[in-house]
Scaffold this active site. Structure first.
Site, PDB file in Angstrom:
ATOM      1  N   ALA A 132      -1.089   1.373  -1.047  1.00  0.00           N
ATOM      2  CA  ALA A 132      -2.314   2.059  -1.282  1.00  0.00           C
ATOM      3  C   ALA A 132      -2.345   2.065  -3.088  1.00  0.00           C
ATOM      4  CB  ALA A 132      -1.759   3.450  -1.524  1.00  0.00           C
ATOM      5  N   CYS A 133      -3.322   2.522  -3.953  1.00  0.00           N
ATOM      6  CA  CYS A 133      -3.165   2.062  -5.155  1.00  0.00           C
ATOM      7  C   CYS A 133      -2.467   2.315  -6.192  1.00  0.00           C
ATOM      8  CB  CYS A 133      -5.042   3.065  -5.924  1.00  0.00           C
ATOM      9  SG  CYS A 133      -4.673   4.346  -6.312  1.00  0.00           S
ATOM     10  N   LEU A 134      -2.151   1.845  -7.174  1.00  0.00           N
ATOM     11  CA  LEU A 134      -1.200   2.950  -8.221  1.00  0.00           C
ATOM     12  C   LEU A 134      -0.835   3.966  -8.557  1.00  0.00           C
ATOM     13  CD1 LEU A 134      -0.181  -0.356 -10.276  1.00  0.00           C
ATOM     14  CD2 LEU A 134       0.757   0.184  -8.248  1.00  0.00           C
TER      15      LEU A 134
END
Length: 286
Positions: free
Chosen positions: A182-184
């Site tokens: 998942a995005c940071l």
């Protein structure tokens, strides 16, 4: 993961239904992150639509370079038209303050850009790779998907994450056993400011753990503390003195003051554990 069961007749039939659904869209731009779900969706779309499919990948400081490079390499190897769009979330008003609807703000802005690219390239629809399992967690980004008319074929046909991995293995996709990503920005507690420096700290820390051979992981950031989530099966490996010392020293070098191991281990959406039942219920209805 070293082995994976073969798909049964029911799952093979479901895959045929997915391709039929994609053919009904006539042409599609797929939001492609090079992850397990979007790679499977893009492959199916290519099989169903041939040249009437393209991939669009967002580039930002919350998207590791390794993931972008994998997206570029995959589309090149498959002969799929591919565009990269700049989507700098930190420029979105309110995003850096990390509100609970952070994902909505990001996805709305991103899918508006992908929609324009789709229109410019003659693609009738935009599709994204959320699956059936995403219905059970706090996913405000799905509200943006619904509002903008973006298609979610894997949820529509009813693919679970496990089924996607089984089919990906069967189809020979390199992502069948890839770690979930998942995005940071999802590594930050709600309300903690997201900065490019902190995103870089998380990115470098997770890359270190991947380079050390750990598979499914997250490095959550809490101020100047790193909370590492690993598969409990890999705890013994982590606690080897040379590994533990290296991780500690490197994360200190990256900017963390404290380095901790989460005893519960890796799980998706652990930052959502602070949300109330009403907030979760409201989100999963969208």
């Amino acid at each position: 993961m070293s082995t994976m069961q073969k798909p049964n007749e029911m799952l093979l039939d479901k895959y045929e239904k997915l391709k039929g659904y994609l053919r009904s869209l006539e042409s599609v731009a797929v939001a492609f992150s090079s992850g397990v779900d979007s790679t499977f969706l893009l492959y199916a779309a290519k099989e169903a639509l041939g040249d009437k499919v393209m991939a669009v990948t967002a580039s930002s400081c919350s998207f590791p370079k390794r993931e972008l490079n994998e997206a570029l390499e995959y589309c090149k190897s498959q002969g799929i038209k591919h565009e990269v769009v700049e989507s700098e979330e930190l420029k979105i008003e309110g995003f850096s303050h990390n509100p609970k609807n952070r994902c909505y703000l990001c996805k709305h802005e991103l899918f508006e850009k992908i929609r324009k690219i789709a229109d410019d390239n003659g693609m009738k629809e935009v599709a994204e790779g959320s699956n059936l399992d995403d219905n059970g967690d706090y996913r405000p980004g799905l509200q943006a998907v619904a509002e903008l008319g973006v298609k979610s074929p894997l949820r529509e046909i009813g693919f679970s994450k496990e089924q996607i991995r089984i089919m990906s293995n069967y189809l020979g996709l390199p992502t069948w056993d890839k770690q979930s990503f998942a995005c940071l920005s999802s590594r930050f507690p709600y309300g903690e400011e997201i900065t490019e420096k902190k995103l870089s700290m998380v990115d470098k820390s997770e890359q270190l753990l991947l380079d050390l051979g750990f598979h499914q992981l997250r490095v959550r950031i809490h101020g100047d503390m790193a909370r590492i989530e690993l598969d409990p099966a890999e705890f013994d490996k982590f606690m080897q003195e040379d590994v533990r010392t290296k991780v500690y020293d490197k994360l200190k070098e990256f900017g963390f003051t404290y380095v901790t191991l989460d005893l519960k281990g890796y799980r998706t959406g652990s930052m959502n554990e602070t949300l109330s039942a009403d907030e979760l219920k409201s989100a999963t209805r969208n």
